[in-house]
Write a protein that holds these residues in place. Structure first.
Motif, PDB file in Angstrom:
ATOM      1  N   ILE A 194       0.831  -1.204   0.000  1.00 26.65           N
ATOM      2  CA  ILE A 194       0.000   0.000   0.000  1.00 26.65           C
ATOM      3  C   ILE A 194       0.864   1.252   0.000  1.00 26.65           C
ATOM      4  O   ILE A 194       0.611   2.207  -0.752  1.00 26.65           O
ATOM      5  CB  ILE A 194      -0.954  -0.007   1.206  1.00 26.65           C
ATOM      6  CG1 ILE A 194      -1.915  -1.200   1.110  1.00 26.65           C
ATOM      7  CG2 ILE A 194      -1.730   1.303   1.294  1.00 26.65           C
ATOM      8  CD1 ILE A 194      -2.724  -1.454   2.366  1.00 26.65           C
ATOM      9  N   VAL A 195       1.903   1.267   0.822  1.00 27.06           N
ATOM     10  CA  VAL A 195       2.768   2.449   0.901  1.00 27.06           C
ATOM     11  C   VAL A 195       3.447   2.701  -0.445  1.00 27.06           C
ATOM     12  O   VAL A 195       3.485   3.837  -0.940  1.00 27.06           O
ATOM     13  CB  VAL A 195       3.817   2.283   2.021  1.00 27.06           C
ATOM     14  CG1 VAL A 195       4.859   3.403   1.954  1.00 27.06           C
ATOM     15  CG2 VAL A 195       3.137   2.283   3.380  1.00 27.06           C
ATOM     16  N   MET A 196       3.981   1.645  -1.061  1.00 27.36           N
ATOM     17  CA  MET A 196       4.666   1.822  -2.342  1.00 27.36           C
ATOM     18  C   MET A 196       3.689   2.220  -3.449  1.00 27.36           C
ATOM     19  O   MET A 196       3.984   3.088  -4.267  1.00 27.36           O
ATOM     20  CB  MET A 196       5.411   0.537  -2.709  1.00 27.36           C
ATOM     21  CG  MET A 196       6.643   0.292  -1.860  1.00 27.36           C
ATOM     22  SD  MET A 196       7.635  -1.126  -2.435  1.00 27.36           S
ATOM     23  CE  MET A 196       6.658  -2.499  -1.828  1.00 27.36           C
ATOM     24  N   ALA A 197       2.519   1.597  -3.466  1.00 28.07           N
ATOM     25  CA  ALA A 197       1.531   1.924  -4.495  1.00 28.07           C
ATOM     26  C   ALA A 197       1.035   3.359  -4.332  1.00 28.07           C
ATOM     27  O   ALA A 197       0.860   4.087  -5.320  1.00 28.07           O
ATOM     28  CB  ALA A 197       0.366   0.943  -4.420  1.00 28.07           C
ATOM     29  N   ARG A 198       0.809   3.795  -3.107  1.00 27.06           N
ATOM     30  CA  ARG A 198       0.356   5.169  -2.861  1.00 27.06           C
ATOM     31  C   ARG A 198       1.395   6.173  -3.345  1.00 27.06           C
ATOM     32  O   ARG A 198       1.052   7.178  -3.997  1.00 27.06           O
ATOM     33  CB  ARG A 198       0.079   5.362  -1.368  1.00 27.06           C
ATOM     34  CG  ARG A 198      -0.400   6.768  -0.998  1.00 27.06           C
ATOM     35  CD  ARG A 198      -0.437   6.930   0.513  1.00 27.06           C
ATOM     36  NE  ARG A 198      -1.426   6.062   1.122  1.00 27.06           N
ATOM     37  CZ  ARG A 198      -1.455   5.784   2.427  1.00 27.06           C
ATOM     38  NH1 ARG A 198      -0.535   6.273   3.237  1.00 27.06           N
ATOM     39  NH2 ARG A 198      -2.404   5.016   2.921  1.00 27.06           N
ATOM     40  N   ALA A 199       2.655   5.909  -3.035  1.00 31.91           N
ATOM     41  CA  ALA A 199       3.707   6.825  -3.473  1.00 31.91           C
ATOM     42  C   ALA A 199       3.779   6.897  -4.995  1.00 31.91           C
ATOM     43  O   ALA A 199       3.981   7.966  -5.577  1.00 31.91           O
ATOM     44  CB  ALA A 199       5.048   6.386  -2.884  1.00 31.91           C
ATOM     45  N   ALA A 200       3.595   5.738  -5.655  1.00 33.25           N
ATOM     46  CA  ALA A 200       3.641   5.722  -7.117  1.00 33.25           C
ATOM     47  C   ALA A 200       2.488   6.509  -7.719  1.00 33.25           C
ATOM     48  O   ALA A 200       2.668   7.283  -8.660  1.00 33.25           O
ATOM     49  CB  ALA A 200       3.615   4.276  -7.617  1.00 33.25           C
ATOM     50  N   LEU A 201       1.300   6.339  -7.176  1.00 29.50           N
ATOM     51  CA  LEU A 201       0.122   7.001  -7.734  1.00 29.50           C
ATOM     52  C   LEU A 201       0.119   8.503  -7.473  1.00 29.50           C
ATOM     53  O   LEU A 201      -0.442   9.270  -8.258  1.00 29.50           O
ATOM     54  CB  LEU A 201      -1.147   6.376  -7.155  1.00 29.50           C
ATOM     55  CG  LEU A 201      -1.498   4.986  -7.696  1.00 29.50           C
ATOM     56  CD1 LEU A 201      -2.623   4.369  -6.886  1.00 29.50           C
ATOM     57  CD2 LEU A 201      -1.891   5.062  -9.164  1.00 29.50           C
TER      58      LEU A 201
END
Length: 392
Positions: free
Chosen positions: A313-320
């Motif tokens: 979730i943390v990595m996906a949020r940063a990417a988006l």
């Protein structure tokens, strides 16, 4: 060029080869085991091609004391089990008629005819048990060395035979292609021209291909090519590939997980679009529900979901959001994952029961999380003072 590897020397594999060769038949490793073996990548399944007819393969296996299972005997495939490992042995074939994912085939004694019906040149490579590599069509070894995924024969013809090959083209490029040169132009053009054929495929098959594609070390080039060709939105309506390169950069040495990559591509609706399993759908929902920029911080995510899903979730949020994760986010996830709520139901009983007990536990848990897991048992119980009969 010669093929070698521990998988070839396995006694069971050699026994399957020997039962064919001793009887005067061809025993040729084919497909993924040859391709991956030449690339020094792991070999998962060992498939063999032979000029022996299926009934002959069954008889030879039984005569050699090996188990023979007619898993696809009408299409020429017998699974021969040796040392507990199944080896698919398939008679050389040639296509008589093709329609969709089905084909009328005839058995053949010519390996070149068998190679001509395969999808990509890098999958049309064969090898004898001695390690001698055969490239019946020519060009397969050259394409493998160049990391080029190229259709056998005419790309349009191969795709019309089976529209799933559109997805396989991008999946194989993700695993074996060279992003510096990009996908094969003729193959890419054919995929774009015939993209509407994807609509005829089952969502389950699309889901299988997308999971495999997104599990590649870096599927960015393949997914971007899918987008350019108009294939990505056929598979995932509304999907966009712009955040995927940022996600791959965020991942670093983290093991690839197709779920986090799929969440960045298409969001929550992808679970239904690809008919994912219930377990995979739950993971996708957990990621997408908390992926927003105002969602919980790393510690709370770790407490809610556990370490690896919180990291997704943390990595996906940063990417988006085109941002960087908070400082020490991995440590914060670990701290949250290890935090234990200090209140038990028995702490509130018998004064509270049923719905009232559940509501009180939820309220106390929310307070404890909001305190960054710092409120003690005594402090939490203090918040319930004043309730009738509750021992402070």
């Amino acid at each position: 060029m010669r093929l070698s590897g521990a998988w070839m020397a396995d006694p069971g594999t050699q026994a399957v080869c020997a039962m064919l060769v001793v009887a005067g038949h061809e025993a040729l490793f084919v497909g993924g085991c040859v391709r991956n073996g030449l690339l020094h990548q792991p070999v998962a399944d060992v498939d063999l091609a032979t000029d022996a007819l299926p009934d002959r393969v069954m008889a030879l296996a039984e005569g050699a004391g090996l188990q023979a299972v007619p898993t696809g005997i009408a299409h020429g495939t017998v699974t021969v089990v040796a040392n507990g490992v199944g080896h698919e042995v398939t008679t050389f074939r040639r296509d008589v008629e093709t329609f969709g994912r089905h084909a009328v085939v005839a058995f053949s004694g010519d390996v070149a005819e068998d190679a001509a019906r395969r999808d990509f040149t890098i999958n049309a490579l064969y090898a004898r048990p001695t390690g001698e590599v055969l490239d019946p069509l020519g060009g397969g070894l050259r394409d493998l060395a160049a990391r080029r995924v190229r259709f056998v024969g005419t790309a349009h013809d191969r795709i019309r035979e089976d529209y799933l090959r559109i997805l396989r083209f991008f999946r194989f490029h993700a695993w074996y292609g060279d992003d510096a040169t990009g996908p094969d132009p003729q193959g890419l053009a054919a995929c774009a021209a015939l993209a509407d054929g994807v609509d005829s495929l089952s969502r389950e098959r699309l889901g299988t291909e997308m999971r495999k594609l997104l599990a590649a070390p870096d599927p960015t080039g393949a997914v971007q090519a899918m987008e350019r060709a108009g294939v990505l939105t056929r598979v995932l309506p509304g999907a966009q590939a712009h955040a995927l390169p940022r996600l791959i950069a965020q991942e670093g040495d983290a093991p690839p997980r197709w779920q986090r990559r799929l969440a960045v591509l298409g969001g929550r609706d992808t679970a239904e679009a690809l008919r994912l399993s219930r377990a995979d759908s739950r993971q996708m929902a957990a990621i997408t529900d908390d992926i927003g920029p105002d969602g919980p911080g790393p510690a709370e995510l770790g407490h809610r979901h556990g370490a690896w899903l919180a990291a997704d979730i943390v990595m996906a949020r940063a990417a988006l959001t085109a941002t960087t994760p908070p400082p020490r986010w991995r440590e914060e996830i670990g701290r949250g994952a290890a935090a234990e709520f200090p209140i038990r139901a028995t702490d509130l009983m018998p004064d509270l029961q049923g719905a009232a007990l559940g509501a009180a536990l939820r309220s106390l848990h929310a307070r404890w999380v909001a305190s960054d897991f710092t409120l003690t048992r005594a402090a939490l119980l203090d918040t319930l003072r004043g309730r009738e009969g509750l021992d402070p």
